[in-house]
Design a protein around this motif. Structure first.
Motif, mmCIF file in Angstrom:
data_model
loop_
_atom_site.group_PDB
_atom_site.id
_atom_site.type_symbol
_atom_site.label_atom_id
_atom_site.label_comp_id
_atom_site.label_asym_id
_atom_site.label_seq_id
_atom_site.Cartn_x
_atom_site.Cartn_y
_atom_site.Cartn_z
ATOM 1 N N TYR A 171 33.333 51.863 32.729
ATOM 2 C CA TYR A 171 34.691 52.674 32.849
ATOM 3 C C TYR A 171 35.254 51.979 31.492
ATOM 4 C CZ TYR A 171 39.416 54.040 33.790
ATOM 5 O OH TYR A 171 40.737 54.634 33.461
ATOM 6 N N LEU A 172 35.591 50.861 31.316
ATOM 7 C CA LEU A 172 36.484 50.584 30.057
ATOM 8 C C LEU A 172 35.691 50.787 28.779
ATOM 9 C CD1 LEU A 172 37.643 47.013 31.328
ATOM 10 C CD2 LEU A 172 39.114 49.022 31.255
ATOM 11 N N LEU A 173 34.409 50.641 28.662
ATOM 12 C CA LEU A 173 33.889 50.810 27.318
ATOM 13 C C LEU A 173 33.673 52.317 27.030
ATOM 14 C CD1 LEU A 173 31.338 47.820 27.336
ATOM 15 C CD2 LEU A 173 33.558 47.928 26.378
ATOM 16 N N SER A 174 33.677 53.184 28.299
ATOM 17 C CA SER A 174 33.393 54.443 27.990
ATOM 18 C C SER A 174 34.919 55.059 27.550
ATOM 19 C CB SER A 174 32.882 55.072 29.133
ATOM 20 O OG SER A 174 31.367 54.532 29.365
ATOM 21 N N ASN A 175 35.699 54.278 27.783
ATOM 22 C CA ASN A 175 37.173 54.743 27.639
ATOM 23 C C ASN A 175 37.585 54.840 26.124
ATOM 24 O OD1 ASN A 175 40.000 55.482 27.632
ATOM 25 N ND2 ASN A 175 40.484 54.374 29.746
ATOM 26 N N LYS A 176 37.845 55.776 25.405
ATOM 27 C CA LYS A 176 38.114 55.640 24.144
ATOM 28 C C LYS A 176 39.417 54.929 23.669
ATOM 29 C CE LYS A 176 35.353 59.496 22.915
ATOM 30 N NZ LYS A 176 35.172 61.015 22.195
ATOM 31 N N THR A 177 40.244 54.789 24.634
ATOM 32 C CA THR A 177 41.567 54.431 24.556
ATOM 33 C C THR A 177 41.524 52.877 24.375
ATOM 34 O OG1 THR A 177 42.119 54.247 26.973
ATOM 35 C CG2 THR A 177 42.669 56.289 25.651
ATOM 36 N N GLU A 178 40.433 52.154 25.027
ATOM 37 C CA GLU A 178 40.281 50.561 24.967
ATOM 38 C C GLU A 178 39.483 50.400 23.927
ATOM 39 O OE1 GLU A 178 42.402 48.921 26.339
ATOM 40 O OE2 GLU A 178 43.347 49.907 27.912
ATOM 41 N N ASN A 179 39.887 49.999 22.676
ATOM 42 C CA ASN A 179 38.927 49.707 21.461
ATOM 43 C C ASN A 179 38.259 48.464 21.485
ATOM 44 O OD1 ASN A 179 39.733 52.079 20.101
ATOM 45 N ND2 ASN A 179 41.442 51.114 19.502
ATOM 46 N N GLN A 180 38.833 47.466 22.188
ATOM 47 C CA GLN A 180 38.380 46.177 22.458
ATOM 48 C C GLN A 180 38.775 45.511 23.650
ATOM 49 O OE1 GLN A 180 39.477 43.267 19.205
ATOM 50 N NE2 GLN A 180 38.383 41.515 20.104
ATOM 51 N N VAL A 181 37.684 45.232 24.504
ATOM 52 C CA VAL A 181 38.072 44.809 25.837
ATOM 53 C C VAL A 181 37.640 43.315 25.923
ATOM 54 C CG1 VAL A 181 37.566 44.935 28.207
ATOM 55 C CG2 VAL A 181 37.728 46.789 26.854
ATOM 56 N N THR A 182 37.988 42.358 26.650
ATOM 57 C CA THR A 182 37.777 40.801 26.759
ATOM 58 C C THR A 182 37.652 40.623 28.202
ATOM 59 O OG1 THR A 182 38.873 40.371 24.881
ATOM 60 C CG2 THR A 182 38.227 38.598 26.430
ATOM 61 N N LEU A 183 36.417 39.956 28.660
ATOM 62 C CA LEU A 183 36.420 39.644 30.243
ATOM 63 C C LEU A 183 36.618 38.193 30.454
ATOM 64 C CD1 LEU A 183 35.300 40.370 33.196
ATOM 65 C CD2 LEU A 183 33.021 40.203 32.036
ATOM 66 N N HIS A 184 37.524 37.950 31.059
ATOM 67 C CA HIS A 184 37.424 36.405 31.385
ATOM 68 C C HIS A 184 36.873 35.911 32.849
ATOM 69 C CE1 HIS A 184 41.132 35.340 28.757
ATOM 70 N NE2 HIS A 184 40.777 36.434 28.387
ATOM 71 N N LEU A 185 36.198 35.025 32.880
ATOM 72 C CA LEU A 185 35.268 34.379 33.928
ATOM 73 C C LEU A 185 35.285 32.896 34.062
ATOM 74 C CD1 LEU A 185 31.918 36.753 33.331
ATOM 75 C CD2 LEU A 185 33.723 37.161 35.202
ATOM 76 N N ASN A 186 35.114 32.500 35.208
ATOM 77 C CA ASN A 186 34.884 31.207 35.324
ATOM 78 C C ASN A 186 33.771 30.697 34.547
ATOM 79 O OD1 ASN A 186 33.276 28.839 37.100
ATOM 80 N ND2 ASN A 186 35.353 28.657 37.682
ATOM 81 N N PRO A 187 33.912 29.415 34.045
ATOM 82 C CA PRO A 187 32.832 29.086 33.007
ATOM 83 C C PRO A 187 31.417 29.078 33.834
ATOM 84 C CG PRO A 187 34.794 27.463 33.066
ATOM 85 C CD PRO A 187 35.121 28.512 33.923
ATOM 86 N N VAL A 188 31.279 28.786 35.063
ATOM 87 C CA VAL A 188 29.891 28.745 35.696
ATOM 88 C C VAL A 188 29.391 30.395 35.670
ATOM 89 C CG1 VAL A 188 28.397 28.528 37.687
ATOM 90 C CG2 VAL A 188 30.232 26.788 36.815
ATOM 91 N N THR A 189 30.176 31.326 36.108
ATOM 92 C CA THR A 189 30.193 32.736 36.091
ATOM 93 C C THR A 189 29.787 33.138 34.789
ATOM 94 O OG1 THR A 189 31.386 32.730 38.165
ATOM 95 C CG2 THR A 189 30.542 34.900 37.166
#
Length: 544
Positions: A476-494
């Motif tokens: 959804y986010l990467l197909s959305n042209k309004t979001e140029n750069q997205v960062t995903l935060h995860l636990n280090p193990v995940t």
């Protein structure tokens, strides 16, 4: 091997040369190790790690406000008698009723009940030293001869809830101190079998014979071997004070309630472990630091200085290398330094440990039998650590690599037997059978320690919908042209699972959606949490 200090089994350059005398030397030397305790309050849970020579040997968890600890005293209500089990189920406020067996009533159950009713009816604490005792109950009697339904009874937790079973109860009250254990409604004086020197046993017995009040039994703990008369007297005074506090609270205690709790697991552990071999107790919470330092000052003033407050920015368990050891030690497979490994399985009735040679290479100057013996000795040392670390209890069956030499089987058995004698949990070890199996029974009073490791979690990720759930958001986010750069935060193990390998999930997303998704390791998130942020560092919400 002779003429030098052995710090651990892995220090032996040639374990196959280990004979019976060397084994005894090894066991003696490993008693004099460097000990440290690390205590962290991260993730809303108190975690306590015990290290010997920088190696993790015990891990404990204590949740704030946690329910049911061994030693806690409750005012319970008898719900039903089970004559077929010769026991009773009592309500102590747990989802499952607690169980009290006839053998756990103790010989003076009727006296305890009489004492309790006198205390509640007269609103005063009877003097136990002059209290008139009732006749002892019949050893082969029935529970219905002593207890009755709907009656209140002061009980002590003997075993914490394990699995689908409620707590196990006892009327054999015991209050543990650093050197002594006070046993009300008893007149025995017993000394730990681990105190072997006759002169020390005689001195302790003479000292306590004059100090012990009537109708209070005393069990002398191993730590008392180095204590003087003042230490014992102070410990006994504290225990008698705790007993009076319990009785005072019982007078007005509401039914089905905890009347008095044992010390926190943290302080209990320090009480039971602390000796001259401990170099440091490191704490990352100021509140716990003050509490622990005050406790150590009271029980062992000369060791107050070993309590340290950690002020570093890095998490304490990461700083001390404990987190890495946890990840390496709690999986189904535990690797050995020689290239072999253990497989630890849990069935409904027992734990099974399989010793495998793995990638171990046969040395040019050793036979196959000697190599198998060396591997089993290394495995035995790690198994002793694993039993203590995971707090495994019940029946444990170990499948060693076949050893046809009776001497080798005997040495492995002697090593296991002697090593487990140092355990605070009671253990029984049977010799290795002709099938190469060793059976151990180990006392279990708490649920075993279970930690989800990186390997275990990775397998779960592959099997569940967590990855699919995140990919829906990514799509959804990467197909959305309004979001140029997205960062995903995860636990280090995940995060490691999503980024590992040439054909990682992160890279596959890049080829699939033609946009690069940056993944950031975030220690504040649990294994099952994630968060997306836009180019301005603002958290992206998916709520409608």
């Amino acid at each position: 091997m002779r003429g030098r200090r052995i710090r651990s089994f892995n220090d032996c350059n040639d374990p196959v040369l280990l004979n019976v005398n060397d084994l005894v030397l090894f066991l003696i030397y490993t008693k004099n190790v460097s000990n440290e305790i690390f205590i962290t309050t991260a993730d809303k849970t108190v975690q306590i790690a015990v290290l010997e020579n920088k190696k993790l040997v015990e891990l404990h968890q204590e949740r704030p406000g946690g329910h049911f600890s061994v030693g806690d005293l409750y005012l319970a209500k008898i719900k039903r008698l089970k004559t077929d089990l010769n026991g009773a189920f009592l309500d102590v406020g747990y989802e499952r009723d607690a169980f009290l067996h006839y053998t756990d009533l103790g010989p003076y159950a009727r006296t305890i009940i009489k004492f309790f009713h006198t205390l509640r009816d007269e609103k005063r604490i009877p003097d136990l030293s002059t209290f008139e005792f009732e006749p002892e109950i019949d050893v082969k009697g029935s529970i219905s001869d002593v207890l009755h339904k709907e009656v209140l009874l002061p009980v002590q937790i003997d075993k914490e809830p394990i699995g689908n079973k409620g707590p196990r109860l006892t009327l054999n009250y015991s209050l543990a101190g650093r050197f002594l254990v006070l046993v009300p409604f008893n007149n025995t004086l017993s000394i730990s079998k681990k105190i072997k020197e006759f002169s020390i046993r005689k001195k302790i017995k003479q000292s306590l014979s004059t100090l012990r009040p009537n109708n209070f039994g005393i069990i002398v703990r191993t730590a008392a071997a180095d204590a003087d008369i003042n230490d014992l007297q102070r410990d006994l005074k504290d225990l008698l004070k705790r007993w009076n506090t319990f009785c005072e609270k019982l007078i007005e205690a509401p039914p089905i309630s905890r009347v008095m709790n044992e010390m926190s697991r943290t302080l209990t552990l320090i009480r039971d472990l602390l000796n001259d071999n401990y170099d440091a107790i490191v704490v990352d919470s100021k509140e716990y630091f003050d509490e622990i330092r005050e406790y150590v000052r009271r029980i062992s003033p000369e060791q107050e200085g070993i309590v340290k407050f950690y002020r570093g920015q890095e998490k304490l368990f990461d700083y001390a290398g404990i987190y890495k050891q946890i990840q390496a030690s709690f999986g189904k497979q535990v690797d050995l330094t020689s290239g072999g490994y253990l497989i630890i399985e849990h069935t409904e009735a027992m734990h099974v440990i399989d010793v495998n040679s793995g990638k171990t290479q046969l040395k040019a100057d050793t036979t196959l039998a000697e190599n198998a013996f060396a591997m089993n000795m290394e495995a035995a040392a790690e198994i002793v650590r694993q039993l203590r670390l995971r707090d495994l209890g019940g029946i444990i069956v170990i499948d060693f690599i076949d050893m046809h030499n009776p001497k080798h089987r005997s040495q492995v058995y002697e090593f296991m037997n002697e090593s487990l004698k140092k355990s605070r949990a009671k253990c029984n070890v049977l010799p290795i059978s002709k099938f190469g199996l060793m059976q151990i029974t180990r006392q279990r009073v708490r649920p075993e320690v279970q930690i989800e490791t990186e390997n275990d979690y990775s397998k779960k990720l592959q099997a569940n919908s967590f990855v699919a759930e995140i990919e829906e958001m990514v799509k959804y986010l990467l197909s959305n042209k309004t979001e140029n750069q997205v960062t995903l935060h995860l636990n280090p193990v995940t995060a490691a699972y999503f980024t590992k390998g040439i054909f990682s999930i992160q890279r596959r997303w890049f080829f699939k959606y033609k946009k690069w998704l940056k993944i950031v390791k975030d220690d504040t998130l649990t294994l099952h949490e994630y968060a997306f942020y836009n180019q301005n560092g603002q958290k992206i919400s998916f709520e409608t």
